[in-house]
Design a protein around this motif. Structure first.
Motif, PDB file in Angstrom:
ATOM      1  N   HIS A  37      15.380 -32.910  60.161  1.00 41.39           N
ATOM      2  CA  HIS A  37      16.617 -33.197  59.440  1.00 41.39           C
ATOM      3  C   HIS A  37      16.998 -34.648  59.733  1.00 41.39           C
ATOM      4  O   HIS A  37      17.060 -35.060  60.891  1.00 41.39           O
ATOM      5  CB  HIS A  37      17.712 -32.234  59.916  1.00 41.39           C
ATOM      6  CG  HIS A  37      18.977 -32.314  59.127  1.00 41.39           C
ATOM      7  ND1 HIS A  37      19.171 -31.609  57.959  1.00 41.39           N
ATOM      8  CD2 HIS A  37      20.115 -33.020  59.342  1.00 41.39           C
ATOM      9  CE1 HIS A  37      20.377 -31.868  57.496  1.00 41.39           C
ATOM     10  NE2 HIS A  37      20.974 -32.726  58.311  1.00 41.39           N
ATOM     11  N   THR A  38      17.252 -35.435  58.692  1.00 44.56           N
ATOM     12  CA  THR A  38      17.541 -36.855  58.886  1.00 44.56           C
ATOM     13  C   THR A  38      19.006 -37.161  58.620  1.00 44.56           C
ATOM     14  O   THR A  38      19.628 -36.623  57.699  1.00 44.56           O
ATOM     15  CB  THR A  38      16.684 -37.731  57.947  1.00 44.56           C
ATOM     16  OG1 THR A  38      16.905 -37.325  56.595  1.00 44.56           O
ATOM     17  CG2 THR A  38      15.208 -37.616  58.296  1.00 44.56           C
ATOM     18  N   ILE A  39      19.546 -38.046  59.452  1.00 44.72           N
ATOM     19  CA  ILE A  39      20.936 -38.478  59.313  1.00 44.72           C
ATOM     20  C   ILE A  39      20.975 -40.001  59.325  1.00 44.72           C
ATOM     21  O   ILE A  39      20.518 -40.637  60.276  1.00 44.72           O
ATOM     22  CB  ILE A  39      21.818 -37.913  60.442  1.00 44.72           C
ATOM     23  CG1 ILE A  39      21.865 -36.381  60.367  1.00 44.72           C
ATOM     24  CG2 ILE A  39      23.224 -38.495  60.359  1.00 44.72           C
ATOM     25  CD1 ILE A  39      22.643 -35.726  61.488  1.00 44.72           C
ATOM     26  N   GLY A  40      21.493 -40.567  58.240  1.00 45.34           N
ATOM     27  CA  GLY A  40      21.688 -42.009  58.173  1.00 45.34           C
ATOM     28  C   GLY A  40      23.092 -42.350  58.631  1.00 45.34           C
ATOM     29  O   GLY A  40      24.053 -41.669  58.252  1.00 45.34           O
ATOM     30  N   VAL A  41      23.218 -43.372  59.475  1.00 45.48           N
ATOM     31  CA  VAL A  41      24.541 -43.743  59.984  1.00 45.48           C
ATOM     32  C   VAL A  41      24.820 -45.220  59.748  1.00 45.48           C
ATOM     33  O   VAL A  41      23.933 -46.069  59.822  1.00 45.48           O
ATOM     34  CB  VAL A  41      24.704 -43.399  61.477  1.00 45.48           C
ATOM     35  CG1 VAL A  41      24.642 -41.895  61.690  1.00 45.48           C
ATOM     36  CG2 VAL A  41      23.669 -44.109  62.345  1.00 45.48           C
TER      37      VAL A  41
ATOM     38  N   PRO B 139      18.864 -39.938  53.190  1.00 42.62           N
ATOM     39  CA  PRO B 139      18.902 -39.036  54.338  1.00 42.62           C
ATOM     40  C   PRO B 139      19.488 -37.680  53.927  1.00 42.62           C
ATOM     41  O   PRO B 139      20.168 -37.579  52.905  1.00 42.62           O
ATOM     42  CB  PRO B 139      19.846 -39.748  55.326  1.00 42.62           C
ATOM     43  CG  PRO B 139      20.006 -41.137  54.804  1.00 42.62           C
ATOM     44  CD  PRO B 139      19.770 -41.090  53.333  1.00 42.62           C
ATOM     45  N   ASP B 140      19.243 -36.675  54.747  1.00 38.71           N
ATOM     46  CA  ASP B 140      19.825 -35.358  54.462  1.00 38.71           C
ATOM     47  C   ASP B 140      21.347 -35.393  54.587  1.00 38.71           C
ATOM     48  O   ASP B 140      22.053 -34.656  53.892  1.00 38.71           O
ATOM     49  CB  ASP B 140      19.246 -34.313  55.423  1.00 38.71           C
ATOM     50  CG  ASP B 140      17.755 -34.120  55.209  1.00 38.71           C
ATOM     51  OD1 ASP B 140      17.364 -33.801  54.071  1.00 38.71           O
ATOM     52  OD2 ASP B 140      16.973 -34.324  56.163  1.00 38.71           O
TER      53      ASP B 140
ATOM     54  N   PHE C 263      17.046 -36.349  63.444  1.00 44.45           N
ATOM     55  CA  PHE C 263      16.787 -37.738  63.812  1.00 44.45           C
ATOM     56  C   PHE C 263      17.823 -38.606  63.127  1.00 44.45           C
ATOM     57  O   PHE C 263      18.011 -38.535  61.908  1.00 44.45           O
ATOM     58  CB  PHE C 263      15.374 -38.163  63.399  1.00 44.45           C
ATOM     59  CG  PHE C 263      15.028 -39.563  63.843  1.00 44.45           C
ATOM     60  CD1 PHE C 263      15.272 -39.972  65.144  1.00 44.45           C
ATOM     61  CD2 PHE C 263      14.446 -40.466  62.969  1.00 44.45           C
ATOM     62  CE1 PHE C 263      14.959 -41.258  65.567  1.00 44.45           C
ATOM     63  CE2 PHE C 263      14.121 -41.751  63.376  1.00 44.45           C
ATOM     64  CZ  PHE C 263      14.383 -42.154  64.682  1.00 44.45           C
ATOM     65  N   ILE C 264      18.508 -39.422  63.927  1.00 42.77           N
ATOM     66  CA  ILE C 264      19.634 -40.225  63.455  1.00 42.77           C
ATOM     67  C   ILE C 264      19.269 -41.703  63.543  1.00 42.77           C
ATOM     68  O   ILE C 264      18.850 -42.182  64.604  1.00 42.77           O
ATOM     69  CB  ILE C 264      20.888 -39.942  64.310  1.00 42.77           C
ATOM     70  CG1 ILE C 264      21.275 -38.465  64.217  1.00 42.77           C
ATOM     71  CG2 ILE C 264      22.039 -40.832  63.880  1.00 42.77           C
ATOM     72  CD1 ILE C 264      22.450 -38.083  65.103  1.00 42.77           C
TER      73      ILE C 264
ATOM     74  N   ASP D   8      13.838 -45.551  59.838  1.00 45.51           N
ATOM     75  CA  ASP D   8      14.229 -44.356  60.598  1.00 45.51           C
ATOM     76  C   ASP D   8      14.177 -43.116  59.713  1.00 45.51           C
ATOM     77  O   ASP D   8      13.624 -42.075  60.102  1.00 45.51           O
ATOM     78  CB  ASP D   8      15.653 -44.511  61.155  1.00 45.51           C
ATOM     79  CG  ASP D   8      15.774 -45.624  62.174  1.00 45.51           C
ATOM     80  OD1 ASP D   8      14.826 -45.821  62.952  1.00 45.51           O
ATOM     81  OD2 ASP D   8      16.820 -46.289  62.194  1.00 45.51           O
ATOM     82  N   ILE D   9      14.773 -43.230  58.540  1.00 46.00           N
ATOM     83  CA  ILE D   9      14.844 -42.072  57.646  1.00 46.00           C
ATOM     84  C   ILE D   9      13.444 -41.667  57.186  1.00 46.00           C
ATOM     85  O   ILE D   9      13.105 -40.475  57.153  1.00 46.00           O
ATOM     86  CB  ILE D   9      15.760 -42.376  56.439  1.00 46.00           C
ATOM     87  CG1 ILE D   9      17.171 -42.771  56.918  1.00 46.00           C
ATOM     88  CG2 ILE D   9      15.815 -41.172  55.504  1.00 46.00           C
ATOM     89  CD1 ILE D   9      17.799 -41.802  57.915  1.00 46.00           C
ATOM     90  N   LEU D  10      12.616 -42.641  56.854  1.00 51.14           N
ATOM     91  CA  LEU D  10      11.247 -42.338  56.436  1.00 51.14           C
ATOM     92  C   LEU D  10      10.460 -41.671  57.563  1.00 51.14           C
ATOM     93  O   LEU D  10       9.716 -40.712  57.327  1.00 51.14           O
ATOM     94  CB  LEU D  10      10.544 -43.618  55.985  1.00 51.14           C
ATOM     95  CG  LEU D  10      11.015 -44.189  54.639  1.00 51.14           C
ATOM     96  CD1 LEU D  10      10.455 -45.591  54.429  1.00 51.14           C
ATOM     97  CD2 LEU D  10      10.609 -43.280  53.494  1.00 51.14           C
ATOM     98  N   ALA D  11      10.632 -42.155  58.783  1.00 45.44           N
ATOM     99  CA  ALA D  11       9.938 -41.552  59.931  1.00 45.44           C
ATOM    100  C   ALA D  11      10.389 -40.107  60.127  1.00 45.44           C
ATOM    101  O   ALA D  11       9.571 -39.212  60.361  1.00 45.44           O
ATOM    102  CB  ALA D  11      10.192 -42.370  61.198  1.00 45.44           C
ATOM    103  N   GLY D  12      11.699 -39.885  60.033  1.00 43.59           N
ATOM    104  CA  GLY D  12      12.213 -38.529  60.178  1.00 43.59           C
ATOM    105  C   GLY D  12      11.720 -37.601  59.092  1.00 43.59           C
ATOM    106  O   GLY D  12      11.338 -36.450  59.352  1.00 43.59           O
TER     107      GLY D  12
END
Length: 217
Positions: free
Chosen positions: A176-180, A195-196, A159-160, A166-170
């Motif tokens: 696997h979380t991706i912060g952009v 994020p991961d 989940f990006i 977003d990161i908390l939801a993922g």
């Protein structure tokens, strides 16, 4: 990895300026107040409809909501520019066989306006909007619904997103979380929950995917 699920605003499209513009028009028209971008950002979570219902003092919510969508559409082409890098990324992922999804707090009406303007209508296998959940992000309901509709396990998806929510939801959905921070306007400068992975450019993300595929060979 079978699916890549994206947030929308600030992740797939630089739509934050049009959101701010439309909300500012609504609050000026109905409450006669000037709201800043940061004040609007602090309201994010529910869909645009929910934000107006929860925050507008004037009780004429239906007219306010209609004005929001009118303003959102009329300035979209001017304020939301096509991003060739994002378009190329989505087409590359489709070509490589990934299932693609969107989990966004946006209402379906505004998301459809944006997808139409940006020629993204036919790219996604699942779309979960703020209208489709009872509890918005950071609750994992939206991500879990996307996984269910795609018929995949949480270990098979990423989940990006560009926001803390977003990161908390993922994380809560155990994906696997991706912060952009790869678009000009994004919601979170520093994540309190890391994020991961983090990427500041689409190219970096594509390179990471390429390396991942080689590792699987």
């Amino acid at each position: 990895m079978k699916a890549i699920i994206f947030d929308f605003d600030g992740t797939l499209a630089d739509t934050l300026p049009i959101c701010f513009y439309a909300f500012q028009a609504v609050f000026k028209e109905f409450d006669n107040i000037e709201v800043t971008s940061d004040e609007i950002k602090a309201m994010f979570g529910p869909s645009e409809t929910g934000i107006i219902i929860e925050n507008l003092i004037d009780s004429n919510h239906d007219k306010a909501i209609e004005l929001y969508y009118k303003k959102y559409a009329e300035k979209h082409r001017e304020l939301v520019l096509d991003n060739e890098g994002i378009s190329d990324l989505l087409l590359l992922l489709k070509r490589d066989g990934y299932k693609l999804g969107i989990v966004t707090g946006k209402a379906s009406r505004s998301l459809l306006i944006s997808l139409e303007f940006l020629n993204m209508n036919d790219l996604f296998d699942v779309i979960i909007t703020g209208d489709d959940v009872d509890i918005p992000k950071p609750h994992p309901e939206g991500v879990n619904k996307a996984l269910e509709q795609l018929s995949i396990k949480n270990t098979e998806a990423v989940f990006i997103g560009d926001s803390e929510a977003d990161i908390l939801a993922g994380k809560q959905a155990n994906v696997h979380t991706i912060g952009v921070q790869w678009l000009p306007d994004y919601q979170t400068l520093e994540f309190s929950v890391q994020p991961d992975q983090m990427f500041s450019s689409v190219h970096e993300f594509i390179q990471s995917l390429t390396n991942y595929r080689y590792e699987q060979l």
